[in-house]
Design a protein around this motif. Sequence first.
Motif, mmCIF file in Angstrom:
data_model
loop_
_atom_site.group_PDB
_atom_site.id
_atom_site.type_symbol
_atom_site.label_atom_id
_atom_site.label_comp_id
_atom_site.label_asym_id
_atom_site.label_seq_id
_atom_site.Cartn_x
_atom_site.Cartn_y
_atom_site.Cartn_z
ATOM 1 N N THR C 61 31.004 -35.434 41.115
ATOM 2 C CA THR C 61 31.804 -34.955 39.976
ATOM 3 C C THR C 61 30.992 -34.007 39.104
ATOM 4 O OG1 THR C 61 31.159 -36.930 38.762
ATOM 5 C CG2 THR C 61 33.268 -36.961 39.880
ATOM 6 N N HIS C 62 29.648 -34.244 39.034
ATOM 7 C CA HIS C 62 28.825 -33.339 38.225
ATOM 8 C C HIS C 62 28.677 -31.982 38.884
ATOM 9 C CE1 HIS C 62 28.069 -36.847 35.911
ATOM 10 N NE2 HIS C 62 27.499 -37.466 36.923
ATOM 11 N N VAL C 63 28.977 -31.885 40.189
ATOM 12 C CA VAL C 63 28.937 -30.585 40.867
ATOM 13 C C VAL C 63 30.306 -29.924 40.819
ATOM 14 C CG1 VAL C 63 28.425 -29.427 43.040
ATOM 15 C CG2 VAL C 63 27.136 -31.441 42.364
ATOM 16 N N LEU C 64 31.368 -30.741 41.040
ATOM 17 C CA LEU C 64 32.703 -30.164 41.219
ATOM 18 C C LEU C 64 33.260 -29.606 39.922
ATOM 19 C CD1 LEU C 64 34.361 -32.735 43.615
ATOM 20 C CD2 LEU C 64 33.670 -30.432 44.126
ATOM 21 N N LEU C 65 33.029 -30.291 38.804
ATOM 22 C CA LEU C 65 33.622 -29.802 37.554
ATOM 23 C C LEU C 65 33.030 -28.465 37.123
ATOM 24 C CD1 LEU C 65 34.149 -33.143 35.639
ATOM 25 C CD2 LEU C 65 35.876 -31.596 36.509
ATOM 26 N N PRO C 66 31.686 -28.246 37.164
ATOM 27 C CA PRO C 66 31.204 -26.883 36.882
ATOM 28 C C PRO C 66 31.626 -25.859 37.918
ATOM 29 C CG PRO C 66 29.450 -28.455 36.587
ATOM 30 C CD PRO C 66 30.561 -29.180 37.254
ATOM 31 N N LEU C 67 31.759 -26.277 39.195
ATOM 32 C CA LEU C 67 32.170 -25.318 40.229
ATOM 33 C C LEU C 67 33.568 -24.782 39.956
ATOM 34 C CD1 LEU C 67 31.151 -24.111 42.866
ATOM 35 C CD2 LEU C 67 32.296 -25.936 44.072
ATOM 36 N N GLU C 68 34.439 -25.623 39.390
ATOM 37 C CA GLU C 68 35.787 -25.193 39.026
ATOM 38 C C GLU C 68 35.712 -24.082 37.979
ATOM 39 O OE1 GLU C 68 38.186 -26.067 36.440
ATOM 40 O OE2 GLU C 68 39.941 -25.602 37.643
ATOM 41 N N ASP C 69 34.846 -24.266 36.966
ATOM 42 C CA ASP C 69 34.705 -23.238 35.936
ATOM 43 C C ASP C 69 34.117 -21.959 36.517
ATOM 44 O OD1 ASP C 69 35.495 -25.359 34.521
ATOM 45 O OD2 ASP C 69 33.564 -25.763 33.589
ATOM 46 N N VAL C 70 33.181 -22.109 37.469
ATOM 47 C CA VAL C 70 32.578 -20.927 38.089
ATOM 48 C C VAL C 70 33.627 -20.125 38.849
ATOM 49 C CG1 VAL C 70 30.978 -20.193 39.873
ATOM 50 C CG2 VAL C 70 30.248 -21.841 38.192
ATOM 51 N N GLY C 71 34.492 -20.833 39.573
ATOM 52 C CA GLY C 71 35.562 -20.149 40.292
ATOM 53 C C GLY C 71 36.492 -19.408 39.358
ATOM 54 N N ALA C 72 36.882 -20.059 38.257
ATOM 55 C CA ALA C 72 37.780 -19.407 37.300
ATOM 56 C C ALA C 72 37.117 -18.184 36.694
ATOM 57 C CB ALA C 72 38.175 -20.405 36.208
ATOM 58 N N MET C 73 35.822 -18.313 36.333
ATOM 59 C CA MET C 73 35.117 -17.173 35.736
ATOM 60 C C MET C 73 35.008 -16.030 36.727
ATOM 61 S SD MET C 73 34.409 -17.571 32.654
ATOM 62 C CE MET C 73 33.210 -16.279 32.440
ATOM 63 N N ALA C 74 34.725 -16.348 38.010
ATOM 64 C CA ALA C 74 34.608 -15.296 39.025
ATOM 65 C C ALA C 74 35.925 -14.570 39.192
ATOM 66 C CB ALA C 74 34.157 -15.903 40.349
#
Lengths: 80, 88, 149
Positions: C61-74
């Motif tokens: 969960t500590h990886v997936l939640l920031p990855l979601e934000d990274v995808g949105a920002m990209a």
Amino acid sequence: MTALHVLTLILVVVGAALAFWFRDLLAAVIALAGSSLLLSLEFYLLQAPDVAIAEAGIGAALTVAIYILAIRKTHYKEEE
Amino acid sequence: MKRWLFLASLLILAGYFIAGGVWLRPFGEPARSEMDRYFIEHAQTEVAANNVVTAIVFDYRGYDTLGEATVLFAAVVGVALLLRRARG
Amino acid sequence: MSVIVRTVSRVVAPVALAFGAYVIMHGHLTPGGGFQGGAVVASVVALLVVAFGCERWRKWTHVLLPLEDVGAMAFVILAFLGVGATFFRNVLAGSGGLFGAPVPQLGPNPGALNTAGTLPLMNWAVGFKVIAGLGAVVLLLALFGREDG
């Protein structure tokens, strides 16, 4: 072709009715998954493979997983 | 009284569904097709994509995809706020 | 879960993972795209959570939640790339560089991966976003209410 459409739609409605009918919530969720998978087949027959993939992924896998996780944490039987 | 109201609304709803099924347009013949004809003819040169649906989703109608991404983001943030364990 | 479910999951999960990656990667050539492929991969996450229990995936969960934000920002940054002309302008299409090969004017062609400009990059951004978002939702719902941890 039309017969396949009609058969698929009838089975979708039968699956939805079974999901409404079952008292056991786990069986109802599995009937809903079957109905959703047949709906994705109907989208494929209507030449919309994008929507078919999305429906098969969301409707038949993820929603069922979320329902099963919710049922596991609450009750297995519908309350009267 | 309540039962009659229920039956009347059921009949009206069934009438709408049956009328919609009877007056359904033939498959593959939309009523107005200027827009989709433009997309089909110009997507390969303007966006250089073979898949016209992806060209519409990410290029011509990008704002819709942005809204969908926002909806998903809001859902994930809500679930994370509700269900994640507070630390400390 | 039982040993049957675990064995079948071991067989099915790599195949479904490969199919989801294919759907995302070829989003500008074949039916599908970021959202559809992300949903397929997220269903693999749900399968693994249901089959193998959720405790061993807790750290993810500590990886997936920031990855979601990274995808949105990209996704938003890729949309801002074309802001000189309009928002969501496809600046890379037909430019000859990355994903910039031209396609024939109207008609069938075999399809090359190196086309369509920003569309494949946006597919990857949305795909990562959907994988991380839906996977995190399923994982958080499975982990909710556990006593230990």
